[in-house]
Scaffold this motif. Structure first.
Motif, mmCIF file in Angstrom:
data_model
loop_
_atom_site.group_PDB
_atom_site.id
_atom_site.type_symbol
_atom_site.label_atom_id
_atom_site.label_comp_id
_atom_site.label_asym_id
_atom_site.label_seq_id
_atom_site.Cartn_x
_atom_site.Cartn_y
_atom_site.Cartn_z
ATOM 1 N N MET A 261 0.840 -1.195 0.000
ATOM 2 C CA MET A 261 0.000 0.000 0.000
ATOM 3 C C MET A 261 0.880 1.251 0.000
ATOM 4 S SD MET A 261 -3.046 1.015 2.673
ATOM 5 C CE MET A 261 -3.916 -0.510 2.297
ATOM 6 N N THR A 262 0.624 2.211 -0.883
ATOM 7 C CA THR A 262 1.430 3.414 -1.002
ATOM 8 C C THR A 262 1.036 4.437 0.059
ATOM 9 O OG1 THR A 262 1.604 3.082 -3.390
ATOM 10 C CG2 THR A 262 2.121 5.266 -2.542
ATOM 11 N N ARG A 263 2.034 5.007 0.680
ATOM 12 C CA ARG A 263 1.788 6.041 1.687
ATOM 13 C C ARG A 263 1.919 7.417 1.037
ATOM 14 N NH1 ARG A 263 1.634 4.409 7.021
ATOM 15 N NH2 ARG A 263 2.176 2.221 7.342
ATOM 16 N N ASP A 264 0.978 8.284 1.333
ATOM 17 C CA ASP A 264 0.928 9.609 0.735
ATOM 18 C C ASP A 264 1.292 10.640 1.788
ATOM 19 O OD1 ASP A 264 0.267 12.041 -0.405
ATOM 20 O OD2 ASP A 264 -1.553 11.287 -1.358
ATOM 21 N N ALA A 265 2.224 11.537 1.466
ATOM 22 C CA ALA A 265 2.676 12.543 2.422
ATOM 23 C C ALA A 265 1.577 13.517 2.824
ATOM 24 C CB ALA A 265 3.853 13.321 1.846
ATOM 25 N N THR A 266 0.529 13.619 2.025
ATOM 26 C CA THR A 266 -0.575 14.516 2.387
ATOM 27 C C THR A 266 -1.724 13.771 3.052
ATOM 28 O OG1 THR A 266 -1.554 14.337 0.185
ATOM 29 C CG2 THR A 266 0.007 16.142 0.545
ATOM 30 N N THR A 267 -1.521 12.498 3.349
ATOM 31 C CA THR A 267 -2.499 11.734 4.120
ATOM 32 C C THR A 267 -2.026 11.684 5.558
ATOM 33 O OG1 THR A 267 -3.084 10.388 2.200
ATOM 34 C CG2 THR A 267 -3.690 9.544 4.365
ATOM 35 N N ILE A 268 -2.788 12.296 6.430
ATOM 36 C CA ILE A 268 -2.381 12.467 7.830
ATOM 37 C C ILE A 268 -3.198 11.517 8.704
ATOM 38 C CG2 ILE A 268 -2.022 14.104 9.708
ATOM 39 C CD1 ILE A 268 -0.537 14.813 7.106
ATOM 40 N N GLY A 269 -2.529 10.609 9.361
ATOM 41 C CA GLY A 269 -3.187 9.700 10.281
ATOM 42 C C GLY A 269 -3.063 10.203 11.710
ATOM 43 N N VAL A 270 -4.157 10.160 12.459
ATOM 44 C CA VAL A 270 -4.149 10.552 13.869
ATOM 45 C C VAL A 270 -4.619 9.354 14.688
ATOM 46 C CG1 VAL A 270 -5.036 12.154 15.599
ATOM 47 C CG2 VAL A 270 -4.651 12.945 13.249
ATOM 48 N N LEU A 271 -3.795 8.912 15.598
ATOM 49 C CA LEU A 271 -4.084 7.734 16.408
ATOM 50 C C LEU A 271 -4.556 8.155 17.791
ATOM 51 C CD1 LEU A 271 -4.060 4.723 17.054
ATOM 52 C CD2 LEU A 271 -1.580 4.893 17.435
ATOM 53 N N ILE A 272 -5.819 7.868 18.103
ATOM 54 C CA ILE A 272 -6.387 8.256 19.400
ATOM 55 C C ILE A 272 -6.328 7.069 20.358
ATOM 56 C CG2 ILE A 272 -8.412 9.142 20.603
ATOM 57 C CD1 ILE A 272 -9.375 10.301 18.003
ATOM 58 N N GLY A 273 -5.784 7.303 21.529
ATOM 59 C CA GLY A 273 -5.743 6.275 22.551
ATOM 60 C C GLY A 273 -6.795 6.511 23.616
ATOM 61 N N ASP A 274 -7.217 5.468 24.260
ATOM 62 C CA ASP A 274 -8.191 5.585 25.341
ATOM 63 C C ASP A 274 -7.581 6.384 26.486
ATOM 64 O OD1 ASP A 274 -10.785 4.919 26.311
ATOM 65 O OD2 ASP A 274 -9.872 3.502 27.705
ATOM 66 N N GLY A 275 -8.270 7.449 26.913
ATOM 67 C CA GLY A 275 -7.762 8.301 27.975
ATOM 68 C C GLY A 275 -6.929 9.465 27.486
ATOM 69 N N ALA A 276 -6.970 9.742 26.188
ATOM 70 C CA ALA A 276 -6.178 10.833 25.628
ATOM 71 C C ALA A 276 -6.716 12.189 26.056
ATOM 72 C CB ALA A 276 -6.167 10.735 24.101
ATOM 73 N N SER A 277 -5.884 13.197 25.935
ATOM 74 C CA SER A 277 -6.291 14.568 26.225
ATOM 75 C C SER A 277 -7.121 15.107 25.069
ATOM 76 C CB SER A 277 -5.052 15.442 26.433
ATOM 77 O OG SER A 277 -5.381 16.807 26.338
ATOM 78 N N ILE A 278 -8.292 15.661 25.361
ATOM 79 C CA ILE A 278 -9.171 16.160 24.318
ATOM 80 C C ILE A 278 -8.515 17.299 23.543
ATOM 81 C CG2 ILE A 278 -10.356 17.746 25.882
ATOM 82 C CD1 ILE A 278 -11.936 15.818 22.947
ATOM 83 N N LEU A 279 -7.732 18.130 24.217
ATOM 84 C CA LEU A 279 -7.062 19.228 23.524
ATOM 85 C C LEU A 279 -6.043 18.703 22.527
ATOM 86 C CD1 LEU A 279 -6.401 22.182 23.040
ATOM 87 C CD2 LEU A 279 -4.932 22.142 25.067
ATOM 88 N N GLU A 280 -5.230 17.757 22.940
ATOM 89 C CA GLU A 280 -4.193 17.249 22.048
ATOM 90 C C GLU A 280 -4.771 16.423 20.903
ATOM 91 O OE1 GLU A 280 -1.817 15.546 25.152
ATOM 92 O OE2 GLU A 280 -1.769 17.569 25.990
ATOM 93 N N VAL A 281 -5.899 15.752 21.160
ATOM 94 C CA VAL A 281 -6.574 15.016 20.079
ATOM 95 C C VAL A 281 -6.985 15.991 18.981
ATOM 96 C CG1 VAL A 281 -8.702 13.785 19.486
ATOM 97 C CG2 VAL A 281 -7.356 13.069 21.467
#
Length: 327
Positions: A1-21
């Motif tokens: 699978m090709t990765r695109d530099a303009t495709t931004i993945g955000v990984l949310i963890g359980d208990g994360a800070s709402i501001l940083e999310v």
């Protein structure tokens, strides 16, 4: 699978800070296409399916599964739960390692640096995290070169940032680095923030209160120093005499107790005092210096700038609670 530099993945963890999310989605949702810049695709994924808790009692569900991050050219991990919880799940670790191995840039915002370190992506690299957790981070990950006074650290395809707002600094830096100054500046204007902040996180660190023992001569000397910081004649020989030790023995025992030389510690305490006076009074700069144990503002300035990262006047303008002093 090709990765695109303009495709931004955000990984949310359980208990994360709402501001940083919210930091990365807000930065990368801005469409620069009309100005000839990039248009980003956002893929927000959860560490597991189902609702995820965040701070403030807010629960959210990520729109994408973890596997969606395999398309991302940038994978951003916002501040996770507080350190000391269970280790990250194997699928999360594999996703992050695979992203890096396939050429993606991996970013840890604030406590997200702990997740990157658990995945082994920071071994042998420089990194930072929130100043409150720097000691724990250093102890848990001895293979990481911890940078204590930085808003963010760029190690090429691995970036880490300090506290919540520093996540914005890191994301704007990533935009500037990969897509140009114009794109970063346009984003900063949209967010009404500075395109690039001066200084490191030392300017935000609270004054540490040493844990004094009753019989230890070094901690007694520290107490004495803090009570007499405004005395410009206070020097290391006087502190050694207060501790009833020779200068050589005092230097050795002080380094063992504090991890730095007595002179480094004393200068740091004086700068911390100056930070407090600058942010709470209208005193002229020379008076601030004398209240902190420096002979004048000229003598204080280089030490202040070296330790805090910004000049005293800039610090006052940023942190004073009231209006700036007249004149």
């Amino acid at each position: 699978m090709t990765r695109d530099a303009t495709t931004i993945g955000v990984l949310i963890g359980d208990g994360a800070s709402i501001l940083e999310v919210a930091v990365a989605p807000r930065v990368f949702e801005i469409d620069h296409g009309p100005r000839g810049g990039p248009t980003f695709e956002l893929l927000t994924a959860g560490e597991r399916p189902g609702p995820l808790a965040t701070t403030g009692g807010i629960t959210m569900s990520a729109p994408h599964p973890l596997a969606a991050l395999d398309r991302a050219g940038v994978v951003i991990v916002p501040g996770w739960r507080r350190p000391g919880g269970p280790p990250i799940a194997a699928p999360v670790r594999k996703t992050l390692v695979r992203a890096y191995d396939e050429g993606a840039t991996v970013v840890g915002l604030c406590l997200g640096a702990f997740v990157l370190a658990e995945a082994g992506l920071l071994d042998g690299r420089r990194a930072t995290t929130h100043w409150v957790c720097l000691r724990e981070f250093t102890e848990r990950f001895p293979k990481v070169e911890v940078v204590h006074d930085a808003l963010f650290v760029d190690e090429g395809r691995v970036i880490t940032s300090a506290g919540s707002a520093a996540g914005l600094d890191a994301c704007l830096h990533l935009l500037r680095r990969d897509h140009g100054t114009a794109v970063a500046n346009a984003t900063a204007r949209a967010l009404v923030v500075a395109p690039q902040r001066a200084g490191g996180q030392a300017q935000f660190v609270e004054r540490p209160v040493p844990a004094f023992g009753h019989d230890d001569p070094v901690t007694a000397a520290m107490r004495y120093a803090l009570e007499h910081l405004d005395d410009t004649a206070l020097d290391i020989d006087r502190l050694a005499a207060t501790a009833h030790l020779s200068r050589r023995s005092f230097d050795r025992r002080f380094r063992e107790a504090a991890g730095c030389s007595p002179l480094q510690w004393l200068l740091h305490q004086r700068v911390l005092r100056a930070q407090h006076v600058l942010s709470t009074t209208d005193l002229p700069m020379n008076a601030v210096a004398r209240a902190s144990g420096f002979t004048d503002g000229v003598a204080m300035r280089p030490h202040f700038r070296r330790l805090v990262g910004v000049p005293p006047q800039s610090y006052r303008e940023s942190f004073r609670a009231g209006p700036p002093p007249a004149g």
